[in-house]
Design a protein around this motif. Structure first.
Motif, PDB file in Angstrom:
ATOM      1  N   ASP A  10      16.244   2.469   1.625  1.00  7.15           N
ATOM      2  CA  ASP A  10      16.700   3.733   1.055  1.00  7.15           C
ATOM      3  C   ASP A  10      16.175   4.956   1.812  1.00  7.15           C
ATOM      4  O   ASP A  10      16.572   6.083   1.509  1.00  7.15           O
ATOM      5  CB  ASP A  10      16.265   3.833  -0.419  1.00  7.15           C
ATOM      6  CG  ASP A  10      16.963   2.800  -1.296  1.00  7.15           C
ATOM      7  OD1 ASP A  10      18.100   2.425  -0.951  1.00  7.15           O
ATOM      8  OD2 ASP A  10      16.371   2.375  -2.302  1.00  7.15           O
ATOM      9  N   ALA A  11      15.298   4.733   2.783  1.00 10.50           N
ATOM     10  CA  ALA A  11      14.719   5.847   3.533  1.00 10.50           C
ATOM     11  C   ALA A  11      15.714   6.399   4.543  1.00 10.50           C
ATOM     12  O   ALA A  11      16.536   5.662   5.104  1.00 10.50           O
ATOM     13  CB  ALA A  11      13.447   5.398   4.244  1.00 10.50           C
ATOM     14  N   LEU A  12      15.646   7.704   4.787  1.00 14.87           N
ATOM     15  CA  LEU A  12      16.421   8.334   5.849  1.00 14.87           C
ATOM     16  C   LEU A  12      15.660   8.191   7.153  1.00 14.87           C
ATOM     17  O   LEU A  12      14.445   8.397   7.201  1.00 14.87           O
ATOM     18  CB  LEU A  12      16.654   9.816   5.545  1.00 14.87           C
ATOM     19  CG  LEU A  12      17.413  10.137   4.254  1.00 14.87           C
ATOM     20  CD1 LEU A  12      17.554  11.658   4.097  1.00 14.87           C
ATOM     21  CD2 LEU A  12      18.773   9.474   4.238  1.00 14.87           C
ATOM     22  N   VAL A  13      16.370   7.837   8.229  1.00 13.82           N
ATOM     23  CA  VAL A  13      15.733   7.592   9.519  1.00 13.82           C
ATOM     24  C   VAL A  13      16.125   8.702  10.494  1.00 13.82           C
ATOM     25  O   VAL A  13      17.306   8.895  10.784  1.00 13.82           O
ATOM     26  CB  VAL A  13      16.120   6.215  10.088  1.00 13.82           C
ATOM     27  CG1 VAL A  13      15.417   5.976  11.416  1.00 13.82           C
ATOM     28  CG2 VAL A  13      15.777   5.104   9.093  1.00 13.82           C
ATOM     29  N   PHE A  14      15.113   9.422  10.990  1.00  9.41           N
ATOM     30  CA  PHE A  14      15.314  10.502  11.949  1.00  9.41           C
ATOM     31  C   PHE A  14      14.742  10.077  13.298  1.00  9.41           C
ATOM     32  O   PHE A  14      13.636   9.538  13.357  1.00  9.41           O
ATOM     33  CB  PHE A  14      14.628  11.785  11.474  1.00  9.41           C
ATOM     34  CG  PHE A  14      15.244  12.402  10.257  1.00  9.41           C
ATOM     35  CD1 PHE A  14      16.165  13.429  10.374  1.00  9.41           C
ATOM     36  CD2 PHE A  14      14.917  11.948   8.981  1.00  9.41           C
ATOM     37  CE1 PHE A  14      16.736  14.010   9.250  1.00  9.41           C
ATOM     38  CE2 PHE A  14      15.487  12.515   7.849  1.00  9.41           C
ATOM     39  CZ  PHE A  14      16.402  13.547   7.983  1.00  9.41           C
ATOM     40  N   VAL A  15      15.489  10.361  14.367  1.00  8.37           N
ATOM     41  CA  VAL A  15      15.050   9.919  15.693  1.00  8.37           C
ATOM     42  C   VAL A  15      15.145  11.063  16.697  1.00  8.37           C
ATOM     43  O   VAL A  15      15.877  12.038  16.494  1.00  8.37           O
ATOM     44  CB  VAL A  15      15.881   8.715  16.191  1.00  8.37           C
ATOM     45  CG1 VAL A  15      15.744   7.533  15.238  1.00  8.37           C
ATOM     46  CG2 VAL A  15      17.346   9.081  16.374  1.00  8.37           C
ATOM     47  N   ALA A  16      14.418  10.911  17.791  1.00 11.48           N
ATOM     48  CA  ALA A  16      14.409  11.916  18.849  1.00 11.48           C
ATOM     49  C   ALA A  16      15.780  12.038  19.495  1.00 11.48           C
ATOM     50  O   ALA A  16      16.551  11.064  19.526  1.00 11.48           O
ATOM     51  CB  ALA A  16      13.370  11.531  19.902  1.00 11.48           C
ATOM     52  N   PRO A  17      16.111  13.210  20.027  1.00 16.00           N
ATOM     53  CA  PRO A  17      17.360  13.360  20.767  1.00 16.00           C
ATOM     54  C   PRO A  17      17.468  12.322  21.882  1.00 16.00           C
ATOM     55  O   PRO A  17      16.531  12.107  22.639  1.00 16.00           O
ATOM     56  CB  PRO A  17      17.252  14.785  21.344  1.00 16.00           C
ATOM     57  CG  PRO A  17      16.352  15.505  20.392  1.00 16.00           C
ATOM     58  CD  PRO A  17      15.359  14.483  19.939  1.00 16.00           C
TER      59      PRO A  17
ATOM     60  N   GLN B  31       0.825  -1.201   0.000  1.00 15.99           N
ATOM     61  CA  GLN B  31       0.000   0.000   0.000  1.00 15.99           C
ATOM     62  C   GLN B  31       0.868   1.263   0.000  1.00 15.99           C
ATOM     63  O   GLN B  31       0.569   2.230  -0.702  1.00 15.99           O
ATOM     64  CB  GLN B  31      -0.912   0.001   1.220  1.00 15.99           C
ATOM     65  CG  GLN B  31      -1.981  -1.077   1.209  1.00 15.99           C
ATOM     66  CD  GLN B  31      -2.680  -1.166   2.550  1.00 15.99           C
ATOM     67  OE1 GLN B  31      -3.260  -0.205   3.031  1.00 15.99           O
ATOM     68  NE2 GLN B  31      -2.612  -2.328   3.181  1.00 15.99           N
ATOM     69  N   LEU B  32       1.922   1.246   0.797  1.00 19.53           N
ATOM     70  CA  LEU B  32       2.809   2.402   0.851  1.00 19.53           C
ATOM     71  C   LEU B  32       3.504   2.622  -0.488  1.00 19.53           C
ATOM     72  O   LEU B  32       3.606   3.758  -0.975  1.00 19.53           O
ATOM     73  CB  LEU B  32       3.838   2.220   1.964  1.00 19.53           C
ATOM     74  CG  LEU B  32       3.289   2.304   3.391  1.00 19.53           C
ATOM     75  CD1 LEU B  32       4.342   1.832   4.397  1.00 19.53           C
ATOM     76  CD2 LEU B  32       2.844   3.723   3.719  1.00 19.53           C
ATOM     77  N   VAL B  33       3.971   1.561  -1.080  1.00 14.15           N
ATOM     78  CA  VAL B  33       4.643   1.663  -2.387  1.00 14.15           C
ATOM     79  C   VAL B  33       3.685   2.235  -3.429  1.00 14.15           C
ATOM     80  O   VAL B  33       4.093   3.006  -4.314  1.00 14.15           O
ATOM     81  CB  VAL B  33       5.191   0.290  -2.804  1.00 14.15           C
ATOM     82  CG1 VAL B  33       5.644   0.312  -4.260  1.00 14.15           C
ATOM     83  CG2 VAL B  33       6.348  -0.120  -1.899  1.00 14.15           C
ATOM     84  N   ALA B  34       2.408   1.884  -3.320  1.00 13.23           N
ATOM     85  CA  ALA B  34       1.423   2.405  -4.267  1.00 13.23           C
ATOM     86  C   ALA B  34       1.192   3.902  -4.078  1.00 13.23           C
ATOM     87  O   ALA B  34       0.814   4.602  -5.027  1.00 13.23           O
ATOM     88  CB  ALA B  34       0.101   1.649  -4.112  1.00 13.23           C
ATOM     89  N   LEU B  35       1.439   4.401  -2.863  1.00 11.52           N
ATOM     90  CA  LEU B  35       1.226   5.827  -2.589  1.00 11.52           C
ATOM     91  C   LEU B  35       2.410   6.679  -3.013  1.00 11.52           C
ATOM     92  O   LEU B  35       2.250   7.853  -3.337  1.00 11.52           O
ATOM     93  CB  LEU B  35       0.970   6.040  -1.097  1.00 11.52           C
ATOM     94  CG  LEU B  35      -0.343   5.502  -0.524  1.00 11.52           C
ATOM     95  CD1 LEU B  35      -0.389   5.746   0.982  1.00 11.52           C
ATOM     96  CD2 LEU B  35      -1.540   6.160  -1.200  1.00 11.52           C
ATOM     97  N   GLY B  36       3.604   6.104  -2.957  1.00 13.30           N
ATOM     98  CA  GLY B  36       4.790   6.882  -3.293  1.00 13.30           C
ATOM     99  C   GLY B  36       6.050   6.199  -2.813  1.00 13.30           C
ATOM    100  O   GLY B  36       6.060   4.999  -2.525  1.00 13.30           O
ATOM    101  N   GLU B  37       7.108   6.972  -2.694  1.00 14.82           N
ATOM    102  CA  GLU B  37       8.406   6.463  -2.249  1.00 14.82           C
ATOM    103  C   GLU B  37       8.587   6.766  -0.763  1.00 14.82           C
ATOM    104  O   GLU B  37       8.517   7.942  -0.354  1.00 14.82           O
ATOM    105  CB  GLU B  37       9.541   7.122  -3.032  1.00 14.82           C
ATOM    106  CG  GLU B  37      10.928   6.763  -2.524  1.00 14.82           C
ATOM    107  CD  GLU B  37      12.006   7.698  -3.048  1.00 14.82           C
ATOM    108  OE1 GLU B  37      13.176   7.505  -2.683  1.00 14.82           O
ATOM    109  OE2 GLU B  37      11.658   8.620  -3.812  1.00 14.82           O
ATOM    110  N   VAL B  38       8.798   5.754   0.051  1.00 12.54           N
ATOM    111  CA  VAL B  38       9.067   5.987   1.468  1.00 12.54           C
ATOM    112  C   VAL B  38      10.454   6.601   1.580  1.00 12.54           C
ATOM    113  O   VAL B  38      11.473   5.932   1.384  1.00 12.54           O
ATOM    114  CB  VAL B  38       8.965   4.687   2.290  1.00 12.54           C
ATOM    115  CG1 VAL B  38       9.366   4.954   3.745  1.00 12.54           C
ATOM    116  CG2 VAL B  38       7.536   4.144   2.236  1.00 12.54           C
ATOM    117  N   ALA B  39      10.480   7.892   1.892  1.00 11.50           N
ATOM    118  CA  ALA B  39      11.743   8.635   1.914  1.00 11.50           C
ATOM    119  C   ALA B  39      12.238   8.908   3.326  1.00 11.50           C
ATOM    120  O   ALA B  39      13.437   9.012   3.552  1.00 11.50           O
ATOM    121  CB  ALA B  39      11.582   9.960   1.165  1.00 11.50           C
TER     122      ALA B  39
END
Length: 228
Positions: A85-92, A55-63
């Motif tokens: 290939d997605a960038l992963v951002f996390v809380a301090p 479903q996510l792939v059908a919506l777009g690119e998970v970036a």
């Protein structure tokens, strides 16, 4: 039952996920925002089944994959593995806590340039045990919170109802008592909440478990008034 993304507004979807911890049945949610160029931004990831991945792939690119506070990181590794290939951002504070994961980028008080034109970004100081960042999708006027406010709505098991009632989040949108006890710098918290209300909020999505569509700004004002 196949997991299905549910649309909240144009370019916003959510996916509830249920699990049990310490005998309490919890409901959390992943929020998905589609940015320009069909890039997807995943907030507070949950386990990604093959059906959800499709479903996510059908919506777009998970970036982008975002762990928005120090508690909502359990499924980041699985989600990153599904979308390498997605960038992963996390809380301090999570970079050190999740030494098992590579390539993590720590969120700062400055909005990330990759989404700053479409998503407002605000770090909420004063609660170091949580270190939550909140978000505002300008186009849909949607505020996206994680644990800062909660509202355990609907039909839920008895243990969950009792927990929500004791935490003050069963009957309406509120800052949980557990979060209130963690506040270390109330003036700093108050300043960030004041900045939050500079956004033109028309909807509030929280991880546990409500989506507030009616009088969302007033519900949010009442929730924070009790803390400040």
């Amino acid at each position: 039952m196949i997991d299905m993304l549910q649309q909240v507004a144009q370019d916003i979807w959510h996916l509830p996920y249920h699990f049990t911890t310490s005998g309490v049945r919890l409901s959390t949610r992943m929020t998905v925002v589609r940015l320009r160029q069909n890039r997807l931004w995943l907030h507070s990831p949950v386990p990604v089944s093959p059906q959800v991945r499709a479903q996510l792939v059908a919506l777009g690119e998970v970036a982008f994959i975002v762990a928005p506070n120090k508690a909502h990181h359990l499924f980041v590794g699985d989600c990153a593995a599904a979308f390498p290939d997605a960038l992963v951002f996390v809380a301090p504070g999570l970079v050190e806590k999740r030494g098992d994961l590579q390539g993590l980028r720590e969120l700062s008080e400055t909005p990330e340039p990759q989404w700053q034109e479409e998503l407002g970004q605000l770090f909420v100081p004063g609660i170091p045990a949580v270190n939550e960042t909140v978000w505002f999708h300008h186009a849909s006027r949607t505020l996206i919170l994680t644990d800062l406010c909660q509202w355990w709505q609907g039909s839920i098991p008895l243990s969950s109802r009792l927990f929500a009632t004791l935490n003050g989040v069963r009957s309406r949108l509120a800052v949980p008592y557990m979060i209130r006890l963690m506040v270390k710098d109330r003036p700093a918290l108050g300043r960030s909440i004041h900045r939050m209300f500079e956004w033109d909020i028309g909807r509030v999505i929280v991880a546990h478990n409500a989506i507030v569509e009616t009088d969302a700004r007033e519900a949010l004002r009442r929730a924070f008034a009790e803390v400040l």
